[in-house]
Design an enzyme around this catalytic site. Sequence first.
Site, PDB file in Angstrom:
ATOM      1  N   GLY A 293      -8.665   0.397  21.874  1.00 46.19           N
ATOM      2  CA  GLY A 293      -7.310  -0.089  21.653  1.00 46.19           C
ATOM      3  C   GLY A 293      -7.152  -1.510  22.151  1.00 46.19           C
ATOM      4  CB  SER A 294      -4.317  -3.285  23.595  1.00 47.63           C
ATOM      5  OG  SER A 294      -3.658  -3.166  22.357  1.00 47.63           O
TER       6      SER A 294
ATOM      7  N   PRO B 211     -14.064   2.319  19.303  1.00 52.60           N
ATOM      8  CG  PRO B 211     -15.590   3.788  18.286  1.00 52.60           C
ATOM      9  CD  PRO B 211     -15.517   2.505  19.061  1.00 52.60           C
TER      10      PRO B 211
ATOM     11  NE  ARG C 294      19.485  -1.818 -10.954  1.00 49.41           N
ATOM     12  CZ  ARG C 294      19.593  -0.796 -11.783  1.00 49.41           C
ATOM     13  NH1 ARG C 294      19.415  -0.987 -13.091  1.00 49.41           N
ATOM     14  NH2 ARG C 294      19.844   0.406 -11.326  1.00 49.41           N
TER      15      ARG C 294
ATOM     16  CG  HIS D 176      12.667  -4.477  -5.598  1.00 47.58           C
ATOM     17  ND1 HIS D 176      12.741  -5.516  -4.709  1.00 47.58           N
ATOM     18  CD2 HIS D 176      11.981  -4.950  -6.671  1.00 47.58           C
ATOM     19  CE1 HIS D 176      12.111  -6.565  -5.203  1.00 47.58           C
ATOM     20  NE2 HIS D 176      11.660  -6.258  -6.395  1.00 47.58           N
ATOM     21  N   GLY D 177      15.813  -0.975  -4.795  1.00 48.52           N
ATOM     22  CA  GLY D 177      16.235   0.404  -5.039  1.00 48.52           C
ATOM     23  C   GLY D 177      15.054   1.299  -5.385  1.00 48.52           C
ATOM     24  N   GLY D 178      15.263   2.213  -6.310  1.00 49.70           N
ATOM     25  CA  GLY D 178      14.215   3.160  -6.688  1.00 49.70           C
ATOM     26  C   GLY D 178      12.970   2.490  -7.241  1.00 49.70           C
TER      27      GLY D 178
ATOM     28  CD  GLU E 220      -6.294 -11.263  15.287  1.00 53.41           C
ATOM     29  OE1 GLU E 220      -7.167 -12.050  14.943  1.00 53.41           O
ATOM     30  OE2 GLU E 220      -6.151 -10.177  14.720  1.00 53.41           O
TER      31      GLU E 220
END
Length: 401
Positions: free
Chosen positions: A135-136, A132, A284, A354-356, A379
């Site tokens: 971290g690294s 917990p 599109r 893809h836009g919206g 990793e």
Amino acid sequence: MSRLARTAGLTDVQQEILSTVRDFVDKEIIPVATGLEHRDEYPQQIVDGLKELGLFGLMIPEEYGGLGESLLTYALCVEEIARGWMSVSGIINTHFIVAYMLKQHGTQEQKDHFLPRMAAGDVRGAFSMSEPGLGSDVSAITSKAVKDGGEYVLNGQKMWLTNGGTSSLVAVLVRSDEGHPEGTAPHKSMTTFLVEKEPGFGEVRPGLTIPGKIDKMGYKGVDTTELIMDDLRIPADRVLGGVTGRGFYQMMDGVEVGRVNVAARGCGVAQRAFELGVRYAQQRHTFGKPIAQHQAVQFKLAEMATKVEAAHAMMVNAARKKDSGERNDLEAGMAKYLASEYCKEVVEDAFRIHGGYGFSKEYEIERLYREAPMLLIGEGTAEIQKMIIGRRLLEEYRFQG
């Protein structure tokens, strides 16, 4: 058009394996991945299919019932699987890190006991370093093992176990001061234990609890968990390699394999994002023509494809270096760093194309947009990779003044 990210110099066997995996991904993973991901549902049918293909034994030597393939073959298979759904590649990655560590560092008894069942997919592996507050900084591990006769008693809390619930074997890194006097460097007083357990959640063996799945932004389907040890008793013959104090080196060796895997995952996700982007750009229409005919979109597609190719080349180089028996922490760090960063950028560009509609859960790119960030931290973060790369470069280019 030839497909992106082709790999030169593959054997007929490697090409056949990759073709089989690619067909499986197209038919069995891509059509169902988004639905399973939205439900955060474990892909049991897909996993059963991978087991039938023999992929759980891909890198395990033939003498133990595996296919005995190289890290390169494995990485290319991971690239294909991640192209379908990154979570599935995570299920086999942690399994293979444990199998690799057993193959490289296990006693003969440990290899004989675990590897045949791992090759068959009957034993699924997971590994655990993080905690917990860790971290690294692996040297800050507080989970501890204390010798008690012919056993060790383990206490502590671990975090971010992929396959934590579904696995039946966990390689756990803890501090073990036995035989290591006070003042010993932290990395020399760590030991890897092979912890067998029942799959599932709750108390999975006396002294060992898997509380439940961690709810995540992406990387769903696969179970990511904590692991809590409360006077967990482990026989001394389940110390990986039979000798304490070697756990840090064993884990780092496994993590090098893991970094090549994360790079392969980044390549696969980026490939899929490019496929989605280039297809949508041709479907599109705006201002009377497909958006693919607008120069701005063509520039994006060109940049995306170039990044896919570059990341793939670095991943292949890192895998081949490891297969040659040479040290590959520099190449693995570079590949992991570049592939994860480029993956994020290619996915974002596909999202923009893809836009919206890219914001809608109806479109696959929405899922990829949530999955790509995990590769930036898995990793080892980008900052950790840069530290590794920088130190190795200074070793190679040491100025003699």
